[in-house]
Scaffold this active site. Sequence first.
Site, PDB file in Angstrom:
ATOM      1  N   LYS A   1       0.840  -1.204   0.000  1.00 60.93           N
ATOM      2  CA  LYS A   1       0.000   0.000   0.000  1.00 60.93           C
ATOM      3  C   LYS A   1       0.875   1.254   0.000  1.00 60.93           C
ATOM      4  CE  LYS A   1      -3.849  -2.282   2.312  1.00 60.93           C
ATOM      5  NZ  LYS A   1      -4.560  -2.550   3.573  1.00 60.93           N
TER       6      LYS A   1
ATOM      7  N   GLN B   1      -4.679  -1.667   9.740  1.00 62.11           N
ATOM      8  CA  GLN B   1      -4.485  -2.936   9.038  1.00 62.11           C
ATOM      9  C   GLN B   1      -5.050  -4.085   9.875  1.00 62.11           C
ATOM     10  OE1 GLN B   1      -3.182  -3.303   5.848  1.00 62.11           O
ATOM     11  NE2 GLN B   1      -3.761  -5.444   6.073  1.00 62.11           N
TER      12      GLN B   1
ATOM     13  N   ASP C   1     -11.067   3.070   4.358  1.00 65.67           N
ATOM     14  CA  ASP C   1     -11.417   1.662   4.092  1.00 65.67           C
ATOM     15  C   ASP C   1     -12.950   1.509   4.053  1.00 65.67           C
ATOM     16  OD1 ASP C   1      -9.177   0.162   3.546  1.00 65.67           O
ATOM     17  OD2 ASP C   1      -8.729  -0.282   5.643  1.00 65.67           O
TER      18      ASP C   1
END
Length: 284
Positions: A50, A94, A117
């Site tokens: 990422k 994460q 997200d």
Amino acid sequence: MKTKIIDGKKLAATIRAQLKEQVEQFSRAPKLAVVLVGDNPASQIYVRHKMKSAAEVGIEVDLFHLSPVLTQDSLISFIRELNQNKTVDGIIVQLPLPSHLDAFKVLETIDPEKDVDGLCSSNLGKLFTGRPGLVPCTPLACMELIHQVCPNLEGLQAVVVGRSCLVGKPVGQLLLESQCTITQAHSHTQRLAEVCKTADILVVAAGHPHLIGREHVKPGAVIIDVGINRNADGKICGDVDFDAVQGVAGAITPVPGGVGPMTVTMLLSNVVKVYVQKNIKKKA
Ligand code: NAD
């Protein structure tokens, strides 16, 4: 019939080039804060990937690699600080988190306007009530890939295998919003092959290698394979038996090289979206 391969890597590269051009026009680089707790090797690889992709399009990343024994309260306080930090546009945590931490509570702490997200209940609620918000990245990736081969979904039959909040449910909702008739299949669905065979669009997110074979596929169907698994030889494979469906499916995403690269790209796209919206608000 020759099955078309939907190239997620190529599409991702095209979209990233467009994002890069857009970011070059900004007065400062958008900033993404990445919170990584502990030393899960797979998570470390995902985070590195990422960060590399973000750098490519000119998004700045602050990585916060926190101790695996961090308490829930400390993590929540840390995220609250990031929420307050005006230089941070987007925040991701994460997953998975170490087992003593409650991922739901942690995700709920992220400011919905920075939740790139799209996984907090405010953003999922907006998606399910048809209001603008941040949409989870993998479902967005699936839709972009479907649109490559099927720009108009109106009236089509879509089957989604899987009902997680991360993939299955939101992608089902996006297909519904695109005027598909949807069936959501899951681990308790009976006669899965029969159900899947009704699909013009088949999205599979179950996490079972080769769950879907030739007998599950309607001739000409578009298949989006979200699964990431390892087969007996240790190679990465999807939930669909890619070789078996050749010649029946109209189009399919490969694994790797399909949904994966597009998911990361949709994360970058969400960061740019937050930056743009923030600046529109500032000017208003
Ligand atoms: P999950 O375990 O949370 O959900 C799996 C879903 O599949 C469940 O709803 C379950 O009911 C359903 N399911 C399981 N076995 C089934 C069966 N035999 N028949 C029908 N349905 C069944 O997983 P998830 O987080 O939704 O992820 C699914 C897969 O997608 C995993 O392989 C994951 O690694 C992958 N994934 C890939 C990306 C990407 O960027 N490519 C992103 C997220 C997830």
